[in-house]
Design a protein around this motif. Structure first.
Motif, mmCIF file in Angstrom:
data_model
loop_
_atom_site.group_PDB
_atom_site.id
_atom_site.type_symbol
_atom_site.label_atom_id
_atom_site.label_comp_id
_atom_site.label_asym_id
_atom_site.label_seq_id
_atom_site.Cartn_x
_atom_site.Cartn_y
_atom_site.Cartn_z
ATOM 1 N N GLU B 257 0.822 -1.207 0.000
ATOM 2 C CA GLU B 257 0.000 0.000 0.000
ATOM 3 C C GLU B 257 0.858 1.259 0.000
ATOM 4 O O GLU B 257 0.599 2.221 -0.702
ATOM 5 C CB GLU B 257 -0.832 0.012 1.284
ATOM 6 N N PRO B 260 4.391 2.837 -3.158
ATOM 7 C CA PRO B 260 4.498 3.882 -4.179
ATOM 8 C C PRO B 260 4.987 5.196 -3.594
ATOM 9 O O PRO B 260 5.908 5.833 -4.134
ATOM 10 C CB PRO B 260 3.056 4.021 -4.682
ATOM 11 N N ARG B 261 4.404 5.573 -2.469
ATOM 12 C CA ARG B 261 4.785 6.846 -1.868
ATOM 13 C C ARG B 261 6.208 6.780 -1.302
ATOM 14 O O ARG B 261 7.056 7.627 -1.571
ATOM 15 C CB ARG B 261 3.785 7.175 -0.746
ATOM 16 N N PRO B 270 8.822 4.058 -8.198
ATOM 17 C CA PRO B 270 7.668 3.196 -7.951
ATOM 18 C C PRO B 270 7.178 2.548 -9.246
ATOM 19 O O PRO B 270 7.442 3.042 -10.341
ATOM 20 C CB PRO B 270 6.616 4.144 -7.391
ATOM 21 N N PRO B 272 3.970 1.161 -11.697
ATOM 22 C CA PRO B 272 2.605 1.642 -11.959
ATOM 23 C C PRO B 272 1.628 1.013 -10.976
ATOM 24 O O PRO B 272 1.882 -0.089 -10.469
ATOM 25 C CB PRO B 272 2.330 1.163 -13.377
ATOM 26 N N ALA B 273 0.514 1.674 -10.743
ATOM 27 C CA ALA B 273 -0.431 1.260 -9.696
ATOM 28 C C ALA B 273 -0.971 -0.131 -9.923
ATOM 29 O O ALA B 273 -1.129 -0.915 -8.980
ATOM 30 C CB ALA B 273 -1.592 2.265 -9.617
ATOM 31 N N GLU B 274 -1.249 -0.470 -11.185
ATOM 32 C CA GLU B 274 -1.859 -1.794 -11.397
ATOM 33 C C GLU B 274 -0.905 -2.928 -11.044
ATOM 34 O O GLU B 274 -1.303 -3.992 -10.628
ATOM 35 C CB GLU B 274 -2.401 -1.938 -12.839
ATOM 36 N N TYR B 276 1.135 -2.882 -8.518
ATOM 37 C CA TYR B 276 1.022 -3.084 -7.074
ATOM 38 C C TYR B 276 -0.195 -3.913 -6.756
ATOM 39 O O TYR B 276 -0.170 -4.792 -5.892
ATOM 40 C CB TYR B 276 0.974 -1.730 -6.340
ATOM 41 N N ARG B 277 -1.313 -3.642 -7.515
ATOM 42 C CA ARG B 277 -2.530 -4.444 -7.272
ATOM 43 C C ARG B 277 -2.268 -5.902 -7.599
ATOM 44 O O ARG B 277 -2.672 -6.804 -6.873
ATOM 45 C CB ARG B 277 -3.676 -3.885 -8.110
#
Ligand SMILES: Nc1ncnc2c1ncn2[C@@H]1O[C@H](COP(=O)(O)OP(=O)(O)OP(=O)(O)O)[C@@H](O)[C@H]1O
Ligand SMILES: Nc1ncnc2c1ncn2[C@@H]1O[C@H](COP(=O)(O)OP(=O)(O)OP(=O)(O)O)[C@@H](O)[C@H]1O
Ligand SMILES: [Mg+2]
Ligand SMILES: [Mg+2]
Ligand SMILES: O=P([O-])([O-])[O-]
Lengths: 250, 292, 284, 291, 250
Positions: B257, B260-261, B270, B272-274, B276-277
């Motif tokens: 969670e 990224p930050r 970081p 990409p967001a996907e 991490y999902r």
């Protein structure tokens, strides 16, 4: 003229008044014995003449001491020069832990003498004067600590003679020695008297009688009586002196 | 209670992210007792397979030999990507002569044969000064070292030995930033944190498809793969016994969670967001497998 | 210039040189303390003492490290003091007639000279690996206990040696056994000296870094130990850690932590010197 | 009562035995691991190879670079501590009143009570930057500033122990010298120092041994690059630094790489053991005899 | 029957033969003085009776010493028990650095006596016996080190008496004291003689004459003469004894 002139000298260690208003004149080429009970100040008095007391932290004095007319405590006197002129021999033999040769040449080295011939000559001459030459000439490189007590003491005398002083101070020089060595030292004093002015502290009345021309008797920091040795030992003026000499105290 | 204890060890490259995550996690969960060590990726895996630790930080994927070691001891695990890193090659800021280096030059400088031969700057390029070159680099127990040797020299674990080698990148920064004749390499994050004291050297891999000419590492160039060959993924490994424990699950969850930050904050790049999902899902699957 | 004047000049010059040398030693100490205080004093605060480690220098504190150091000190003392004092008593009171006394003597002298990293290796193999204590407070304290053992033994022996023979004889002549004499007379009379030795040894233990690094202290431990098998950090390790970080602010933290460490070691040394003087005056 | 006494004596003896066990443990560990090492690396290579790269692909196991690094930092330290320490010892002994001496000595001894990690910090953050302004080309990690600071650390060892030895020279020897017209300086260097030479030697030997075994100052400030050089301006690595570096980096247990720290350790142990015993032997053999 | 019986005892320190074939019988409730020049072995002889010499590393002996018929060097003798029966007072007062009370009760505590009333009684009784009670009864908690030398020595005697020995060994118990304290100690010895057998080493002939019934004269490790004190001091059989007593050597 007197060689040494002591004028109204007082000595203190801190608040302890050790010598009290001493005056005394000492002629050249004499032997002066200083006698008195333990703690009366004989050593302190003796050590005034080569300023050895200066090394003691709380030593203070007043009065004057003149060596051939010159105040030895004057501010322009170089203590080291003074000590070369006024040699000292201590109660227990204290040779340096070096060779016999190095012990005798120490004083000369201090003065920067490096010439081998000069040193060699001084060693032989001083050891002869101190009646030690014949016993050690075979091995001058031997450690001084390997000598017997009496030999060590004569070496200490030779060491002093090598710097050619005028005056010799001796603080019970034979008290740590056996009778034979003592006799040798006394004989030596006799001979040295021709050239030196000698002051000797002793506990031994017989010795004082044998070696000295003059005797000073100290008690409780005072010079009770100072006179020809013969007079002191045969007809002292003070009862204290009489009592001390006959062994009634001390 | 041991349930709240989590032992983490391994890569010094990954350490700053893990440290940041643990610090934030401990703030939110004061009862947690998490320790982080820095033994290098290799050292971390060794402890990991001996079950001395629960989570291993790694700056390269687990090696076959290490996989075998774990298998022999019956330790199952999953890997989780947490970000990217570029390896930065740096010199002292007062170094006026180096503007860029080619991969070939780096190889000439770092290969085993260079030892005691390439010792002065002029040995690299004749116009450079006739002064000693002082080298700093990752220690041999670190993933960074494996990675750098593989990428530059061509064989993992082959390099010259006459340089200041440390598992601790801070030591390297410290060394380079105080030595005018220094050259060294370490994780991009450490360059980020110490920009003012260091001078970054752009690298030219002489392959136009990876961007023409010298490329300096940056978030952009690492993400788009133009900073080659010195960029790589950062990983954490979680063992099966540990994965069963709710405390570990919560922590890994929190890690992904926050990654990224925090990756950006400590100077990494970081994903990409996907992605991490996807990693979250992968870990969830691992956890559910763990419960028979 | 004649030789005597030259000698006197040399003497004067040396007086100045000697004074300068002595002052130089003290001056270096002063410069170094001054630099530390200037850098670190501003950082010292309640927050600094009570905060956990952090990646943000301004948030980071030495809470964990300080408590770790206290734990180590206490455990080390518990382990080393009984052993060291007992060994010192044995060597001085019993061992001297024994044939292996000379052997023990050389052994202790040599142990005192073994570099502290080597103790680290010993601790790593024996406590961390063989006894499986891991990088725990107990492993660290055991290692440091062995490290200060020779210091304690030597201090105990010296203190005991200063107890006059007459005291022992008086006790024995009253029918006391050897141990009764030691317990009732020798140890009380030498307690001051032994305590001095203990404190000096502990101040040494507090500052040791290398053995802790060798037995493998962890880089980040955000909690204080609550039992001997817990992981820990310690002040010197924390300092080392911060020193090796390049950011200036961590250097400031290191300086502040050093001030704390120095307060502890100098404090212990001061107490030891005070005790030693008092004890020396009491000796009959 | 008798049995009680025996029990107590046995307990005390066991405590003393811990000292022996510690020595045995150290020897055992060093020897066992080093034997593993020497089964794979010939002793001749260990002693003659001029490179130390056990952790790299191209492995060399020459201890010389580490020994050289150790000796280099030690030499710098001794070059500081010996003249300075001896000067201070003579000064305190011959020129300073006892009261002042008794304050100055413990003050100087504070220098030895400072934890070495602190000195390392001092060397790295103060001394090196300062020296870099004076010595161009001085690397950030170097033997010079580590050695200098180590010299400060061992200074009180030399000054205090030597002063003790000088103070033990009997007054009669000094008086003999003064009475011959010697100055303080002449008395000090011609009589007192030679007479106390074995005590002075012991203090120096102990100081050297401390410098050889010192870890944190060199680990922080001298670098981690094994190199066979006598140049104090470049990074080097000492034996102690290597041990700390590798053992805290967690090399695989039981591998050759792991054994190298024990091979280095045994070298260090032999060096310091030799020095300590030279000191011990000196003290026993030449306990000062004056009269 | 004699209290103590010494049979052909030899003592060696290493290779140094210190006591040579000594035999002697000591009757109960007598005071025996041991005299002789320094180094002749008096202390060594005295310390045989409570086996204090055992503490010296290279001590060896042969011969027998019987206490009421029992060999005190037999292997089954508990040394601690022996020392309770044979008390000793040393040359220099050596009180423990504790209170007066604790000094006197020390011996009893060693034996496990903890009953306060018993201890209190013992303290008063022993201090009275040692003629110290009146001087210290006001403050028994005072440190023993604050007492004068003579008081300290009497405290040491009280400390010994508290464990109720049969025999008292005294090694020059008054030599460190002023004349007044010495007189008190001598008086004390007189009174203690009623209950104890006392052996006392002394350098002081007058003291030996005043306090003892029997006297043994030692020289060079031999017991030259052992007889009634009066005989020894008025008509000794040996010339050595005569010479020593009249102060011609020693
Ligand atoms: N360094 C000193 N500090 C303080 N007092 C001293 C010192 N040296 C000697 N005294 C005191 O000075 C007095 C005289 O001492 P001094 O040594 O001159 O006597 P002495 O006549 O030589 O005695 P002895 O025959 O025992 O050598 C003594 O009371 C002594 O205690
Ligand atoms: N602990 C010891 N080790 C070796 N020799 C000793 C020891 N104690 C005494 N001696 C020697 O034994 C001899 C007798 O000593 P002892 O003390 O019995 O003499 P003393 O008659 O009591 O003398 P003093 O009157 O001086 O006390 C002496 O030659 C002494 O040197
Ligand atoms: Mg005198
Ligand atoms: Mg005696
Ligand atoms: O510490 P590493 O990331 O280089 O293994």
């Amino acid at each position: 003229m007197s060689e040494l002139q002591v004028e109204h000298v007082n000595v203190y260690y801190g608040t302890n008044h050790v010598l009290k208003d001493i005056s005394m004149a000492i002629a050249p080429n004499t032997v002066t014995a200083l006698i008195g009970p333990s703690g009366c100040g004989k050593s302190t008095f003796l050590r005034l003449f080569n300023r050895m007391n200066d090394l003691i932290d709380d030593f203070r004095y007043d009065g004057r001491i003149l060596l051939q007319g010159q105040n030895i405590y004057a501010s322009d006197v170089a203590v080291e020069e003074l000590r070369k002129r006024v040699g000292m021999v201590f109660q227990r033999p204290n040779p340096f832990p070096k060779s016999i040769y190095d012990n005798v040449t120490y004083g000369l080295l201090l003065q920067g003498v490096r010439d081998r011939a000069v040193l060699d000559h001084a060693v032989e001459h001083s050891l002869r004067q101190a009646a030690l030459w014949d016993e050690v000439k075979g091995d001058l490189r031997k450690s001084a600590l390997a000598l017997s007590g009496g030999q060590q003491q004569r070496l200490c005398i030779a060491r002093v003679l090598a710097v050619a002083p005028h005056i010799l101070l001796m603080d019970e020089p034979a008290s740590a020695l056996d009778p034979i060595s003592t006799a040798k030292i006394e004989e030596l004093i006799h001979e040295l008297k021709q050239q030196y002015t000698i002051l000797i502290v002793t506990h031994n009345m017989q010795q004082a009688g044998r070696v000295s021309d003059k005797t000073g008797f100290f008690n409780y920091g005072q010079l009770i009586e100072y006179d020809d040795t013969r007079t002191i030992f045969t007809q002292p003026h003070h009862e204290q002196t009489q009592n001390y000499i006959t062994g009634r105290f001390g | 209670a041991p349930e709240t204890k989590i032992h983490i060890d391994g890569s010094s490259t990954v350490f700053p992210i893990t440290e940041a995550v643990v610090e934030e996690y401990a703030r939110a969960h004061p009862e947690a007792r998490i320790t982080v060590g820095v033994s290098g990726t290799g050292g971390g895996f060794r402890k990991f397979c001996r079950q001395e630790i629960d989570v291993a930080d790694a700056s390269r994927p687990i090696k076959e030999s290490e996989q075998r070691d774990c298998a022999q001891r019956g330790v199952r695990y999953t890997d989780i990507r947490v970000g990217y890193d570029g390896l930065a090659v740096v010199v002292h800021p007062a170094n006026t002569w180096v503007q860029s280096l080619t991969v070939q030059e780096l190889k000439r400088l770092w290969e085993p044969a260079a030892q005691h031969r390439v010792t002065r700057w002029k040995h690299l390029r004749p116009e450079w000064p006739d002064a000693e070159i002082h080298l700093f680099g990752a220690g041999t127990a670190s993933g960074t070292y494996d990675y750098f040797t593989q990428a530059i020299v061509g064989t993992a674990h082959a390099s010259r030995g006459d340089y200041t080698a440390s598992e601790d990148d801070n030591v390297l920064v410290q060394g380079i930033s105080t030595d005018r004749l220094a050259l060294g390499f370490f994780g991009y994050a450490y360059y980020e944190a110490n920009r003012a004291k260091l001078k970054l050297v752009p690298i030219d891999d002489e392959k136009p498809e990876n961007g023409a000419g010298p490329v300096a590492p940056s978030i952009e160039t690492v993400k788009n793969n133009s900073y080659a060959p010195l960029s790589r993924p950062l990983l954490v490994y979680v063992s099966r016994p540990a994965g069963r424990r709710p405390a570990v699950q919560a922590f890994v969850h929190f890690y992904l969670e926050q990654a990224p930050r925090l990756a950006r904050e400590v100077g990494y790049i970081p994903m990409p967001a996907e992605e991490y999902r996807r990693e979250q899902a992968k870990f969830a699957a691992f956890v559910s497998q763990s419960h028979p | 210039m004649n030789s005597m004047a030259r000698n006197r000049l040399a003497d004067r010059i040396f007086r100045v040189v000697g004074l300068l040398a002595t002052l130089l030693g003290l001056l270096l100490l002063a410069i170094f303390l001054w630099g530390l205080l200037r850098t670190g004093l501003g950082r010292l605060s309640g927050q600094f003492l009570s905060s956990l480690p952090s990646r943000f220098p301004e948030r980071a504190g030495i809470y964990t490290a300080l408590l770790g150091t206290v734990w180590i000190m206490v455990l080390t003392a518990l382990l080393a003091v009984p052993l060291g004092v007992a060994a010192g008593v044995y060597l001085e009171e019993y061992g001297r007639k024994r044939r292996w006394a000379a052997l023990l003597e050389i052994n202790i002298t040599n142990l005192a000279g073994v570099p502290s990293v080597i103790y680290g290796l010993l601790g790593l193999e024996v406590f961390v690996r063989f006894l499986r204590l891991g990088s725990s407070v107990l492993a660290a304290a055991s290692t440091l206990a062995l490290l200060i053992l020779p210091i304690l033994i030597v201090a105990t022996r010296e203190a005991i040696r200063a107890v006059p023979r007459s005291l022992r004889e008086a006790s024995l002549a009253l029918g006391a056994t050897r141990w009764q004499t030691i317990w009732y007379q020798v140890l009380p009379a030498s307690a001051g000296g032994i305590l001095t030795g203990i404190i000096l040894a502990l101040s040494r233990a507090v500052g040791e870094t290398a053995p802790l690094l060798v037995i493998g202290v962890l880089a980040y431990v955000p909690f204080a130990p609550s039992q001997p098998l817990d992981e820990f950090s310690a002040l010197p390790v924390q300092i080392f850690n911060w020193i090796s970080r390049p950011q200036h602010e961590f250097g400031v933290n290191a300086a502040a932590a050093i001030i704390v460490l120095l307060v502890i070691t100098f404090g212990l040394n001061g107490v030891a010197i005070y005790l030693r003087n008092r004890w020396r005056q009491q000796l009959p | 009562m008798k049995t009680n006494e025996r029990l107590i004596e046995a307990l005390l003896a066991m405590s003393a035995g811990v000292g022996v066990l510690t020595t045995a443990g150290i020897l055992w560990i060093l020897v066992v691991e080093a034997v593993h090492f020497f089964q794979q690396v010939p002793l001749s290579a260990f002693l003659t190879d001029t490179q130390w790269t056990p952790l790299f692909a191209d492995k060399h196991f020459g201890i010389l670079p580490l020994v050289a690094g150790t000796l280099l930092t030690t030499a710098v330290a001794v070059a500081v501590a010996l003249p300075l320490g001896l000067t201070i010892a003579v000064y305190l002994n011959e020129y300073v009143a006892p009261a002042l001496r008794n304050t100055l000595k413990p003050l100087l001894e504070v220098l030895a009570a400072v934890p070495t990690v602190v000195y390392g910090f001092f060397a790295l953050t103060q001394v090196t930057p300062f020296l870099q302004r004076l010595v161009p080309g001085l690397a950030g990690f170097n033997a010079l500033s580590a050695g200098l600071v180590m010299g400060i650390m061992i200074l009180p060892l030399v000054s205090s122990l030597s002063e003790d030895a000088l103070g033990a020279v009997p007054r009669s020897l000094r008086e003999a010298s003064y009475a011959m017209g010697a100055t303080r300086l002449q008395t000090a260097f011609r009589v007192v120092v030679p007479a106390a030479s074995s005590g002075v030697t012991v203090s120096v030997v102990l100081a050297i041994s401390r410098a050889v075994g010192e870890t944190m100052i060199v680990a922080i400030a001298a670098g981690q690059e094994p190199r066979l050089t006598a140049n104090p301006l470049v990074p080097i690595e000492t034996i102690t630094t290597y041990i700390v570096q590798v053992s805290s980096g967690d090399v695989a247990y039981g591998t050759l790489e792991y054994n190298t720290i024990f091979a280095a350790g045994i070298t260090l142990f032999v060096l310091t053991l030799g020095l300590n015993n030279v000191g011990y032997w000196f003290r026993k053999k030449y306990q000062e005899r004056y009269e």
